[in-house]
Design a protein around this motif. Structure first.
Motif, short mmCIF file in Angstrom:
data_model
loop_
_atom_site.label_atom_id
_atom_site.label_comp_id
_atom_site.label_asym_id
_atom_site.label_seq_id
_atom_site.Cartn_x
_atom_site.Cartn_y
_atom_site.Cartn_z
N GLU A 1 0.82 -1.21 0.00
CA GLU A 1 0.00 0.00 0.00
C GLU A 1 0.85 1.27 0.00
OE1 GLU A 1 -3.32 -0.38 2.97
OE2 GLU A 1 -2.60 -2.45 2.94
N ALA A 2 1.90 1.29 0.82
CA ALA A 2 2.77 2.48 0.89
C ALA A 2 3.45 2.73 -0.45
CB ALA A 2 3.79 2.33 2.00
N GLY A 3 3.88 1.67 -1.12
CA GLY A 3 4.52 1.81 -2.42
C GLY A 3 3.56 2.36 -3.46
N ILE A 4 2.32 1.90 -3.43
CA ILE A 4 1.30 2.40 -4.37
C ILE A 4 1.02 3.87 -4.07
CG2 ILE A 4 -1.12 2.24 -5.05
CD1 ILE A 4 -0.86 -0.81 -4.63
N GLU A 5 0.84 4.20 -2.80
CA GLU A 5 0.57 5.59 -2.42
C GLU A 5 1.70 6.51 -2.88
OE1 GLU A 5 -0.07 5.02 1.76
OE2 GLU A 5 -2.22 4.65 1.48
N SER A 6 2.93 6.08 -2.72
CA SER A 6 4.10 6.86 -3.14
C SER A 6 4.10 7.06 -4.65
CB SER A 6 5.37 6.15 -2.69
OG SER A 6 6.50 6.83 -3.15
N ALA A 7 3.82 6.00 -5.40
CA ALA A 7 3.78 6.11 -6.86
C ALA A 7 2.66 7.04 -7.32
CB ALA A 7 3.60 4.72 -7.49
N LEU A 8 1.53 7.01 -6.63
CA LEU A 8 0.42 7.90 -6.97
C LEU A 8 0.83 9.36 -6.77
CD1 LEU A 8 -2.52 5.90 -5.36
CD2 LEU A 8 -2.13 6.23 -7.82
N VAL A 9 1.49 9.65 -5.65
CA VAL A 9 1.95 11.01 -5.37
C VAL A 9 2.94 11.46 -6.45
CG1 VAL A 9 3.31 12.43 -3.77
CG2 VAL A 9 1.52 10.92 -2.89
N GLU A 10 3.89 10.59 -6.81
CA GLU A 10 4.88 10.93 -7.84
C GLU A 10 4.22 11.27 -9.16
OE1 GLU A 10 7.78 7.83 -8.33
OE2 GLU A 10 8.28 7.84 -6.19
N ARG A 11 3.10 10.64 -9.46
CA ARG A 11 2.41 10.87 -10.73
C ARG A 11 1.33 11.95 -10.62
NH1 ARG A 11 2.55 6.35 -14.56
NH2 ARG A 11 4.28 5.01 -13.97
N GLY A 12 1.18 12.53 -9.44
CA GLY A 12 0.19 13.59 -9.26
C GLY A 12 -1.24 13.10 -9.24
N ILE A 13 -1.44 11.87 -8.83
CA ILE A 13 -2.79 11.29 -8.76
C ILE A 13 -3.26 11.37 -7.31
CG2 ILE A 13 -4.21 9.25 -9.14
CD1 ILE A 13 -2.01 8.34 -11.17
N ASP A 14 -4.33 12.14 -7.08
CA ASP A 14 -4.89 12.31 -5.74
C ASP A 14 -5.92 11.22 -5.51
OD1 ASP A 14 -5.62 13.25 -3.26
OD2 ASP A 14 -6.88 14.87 -4.06
N CYS A 15 -5.52 10.17 -4.82
CA CYS A 15 -6.35 8.97 -4.72
C CYS A 15 -6.03 8.23 -3.43
CB CYS A 15 -6.05 8.10 -5.93
SG CYS A 15 -6.83 6.51 -5.97
N ALA A 16 -7.05 7.80 -2.72
CA ALA A 16 -6.86 6.99 -1.51
C ALA A 16 -6.61 5.54 -1.91
CB ALA A 16 -8.09 7.09 -0.62
N VAL A 17 -5.94 4.82 -1.03
CA VAL A 17 -5.73 3.38 -1.21
C VAL A 17 -6.32 2.68 0.00
CG1 VAL A 17 -4.04 1.53 -1.51
CG2 VAL A 17 -3.62 3.76 -2.56
N GLU A 18 -7.28 1.80 -0.23
CA GLU A 18 -7.94 1.06 0.83
C GLU A 18 -7.76 -0.43 0.58
OE1 GLU A 18 -9.41 2.48 3.39
OE2 GLU A 18 -9.33 4.55 2.65
N ARG A 19 -7.99 -1.22 1.59
CA ARG A 19 -7.93 -2.67 1.46
C ARG A 19 -9.29 -3.25 1.83
NH1 ARG A 19 -3.89 -6.16 0.08
NH2 ARG A 19 -2.10 -4.80 0.28
N ALA A 20 -9.80 -4.14 0.99
CA ALA A 20 -11.06 -4.83 1.27
C ALA A 20 -10.87 -5.78 2.44
CB ALA A 20 -11.54 -5.59 0.03
N SER A 21 -11.96 -6.11 3.08
CA SER A 21 -11.90 -7.03 4.21
C SER A 21 -11.82 -8.48 3.73
CB SER A 21 -13.14 -6.86 5.09
OG SER A 21 -14.30 -7.31 4.40
N ASP A 22 -11.39 -9.33 4.64
CA ASP A 22 -11.38 -10.76 4.40
C ASP A 22 -12.83 -11.25 4.49
OD1 ASP A 22 -11.04 -13.50 4.39
OD2 ASP A 22 -9.67 -13.54 6.10
N ARG A 23 -13.25 -12.01 3.54
CA ARG A 23 -14.61 -12.52 3.53
C ARG A 23 -14.83 -13.54 4.64
NH1 ARG A 23 -17.36 -16.85 1.47
NH2 ARG A 23 -19.47 -16.45 0.74
N GLY A 24 -13.75 -14.14 5.07
CA GLY A 24 -13.88 -15.20 6.07
C GLY A 24 -14.01 -16.54 5.39
N PRO A 25 -14.10 -17.59 6.17
CA PRO A 25 -14.15 -18.93 5.58
C PRO A 25 -15.40 -19.16 4.75
CG PRO A 25 -14.62 -19.03 7.93
CD PRO A 25 -14.23 -17.62 7.63
N GLY A 26 -15.24 -19.98 3.75
CA GLY A 26 -16.39 -20.34 2.94
C GLY A 26 -17.32 -21.26 3.71
N PHE A 27 -18.50 -21.45 3.21
CA PHE A 27 -19.45 -22.34 3.85
C PHE A 27 -20.09 -23.22 2.79
CE2 PHE A 27 -21.32 -18.25 2.92
CZ PHE A 27 -22.49 -18.56 2.26
N ASP A 28 -20.66 -24.30 3.21
CA ASP A 28 -21.32 -25.24 2.29
C ASP A 28 -20.40 -25.67 1.15
OD1 ASP A 28 -23.68 -25.14 3.76
OD2 ASP A 28 -24.50 -23.50 2.58
#
Length: 146
Positions: A101-128
């Motif tokens: 994430e930090a590497g992506i954020e740094s690359a975005l700043v270098e390119r002048g892209i104002d954008c947040a970086v978030e991470r999706a949650s773990d869905r958890g174990p499958g069922f059935d």
């Protein structure tokens, strides 16, 4: 007040779609009004085995999913080219994607892209008996069909 829609970007290989992919894309879609999904090209996948399905097929399958507004193939040379074109408000990473994430954020700043970086949650174990990994799907096919 800003009337512009919030744009989210998700990205990945999406080889053999499974419920974990759908969880990721639903969560990414919830972080914006519009969801663009960038599909990694086969030749650019170096952190794991090469996708089984062709690029176009993977793109078309992702594009058909309800949470997705558009799906496109990544650039052959520079992963940030589609990001620059889309100009998203947020890039949503999958919970287990290898990206720094930090590497992506740094690359975005270098390119002048104002954008947040978030991470999706773990869905958890499958069922059935759900299988939440392309690799596990392939292994199950080998066990049950070979």
């Amino acid at each position: 007040m800003n009337d512009e829609p919030t744009t989210a970007v998700a990205q990945g290989t999406f080889d053999i779609l499974h419920p974990g992919h759908l969880h990721y894309l639903r969560e990414a879609a919830a972080m914006g009004d519009v969801l663009h999904v960038i599909i990694a090209r086969r030749e650019n996948v170096t952190h794991k085995q090469t996708p089984i399905l062709p690029d176009r097929q993977r793109r078309d399958m992702v594009a058909a999913l309800d949470p997705v507004d558009s799906a496109l193939l990544g650039d052959r040379e520079d992963i940030f080219v589609p990001i620059e074109r889309i100009d998203p408000d947020v890039i949503v990473l999958g919970h287990d994607q290898h990206h720094d994430e930090a590497g992506i954020e740094s690359a975005l700043v270098e390119r002048g892209i104002d954008c947040a970086v978030e991470r999706a949650s773990d869905r958890g174990p499958g069922f059935d008996g759900e299988v939440l990994s392309t690799g596990e799907i392939i292994e199950r096919i080998r066990e049950q069909r070979c």
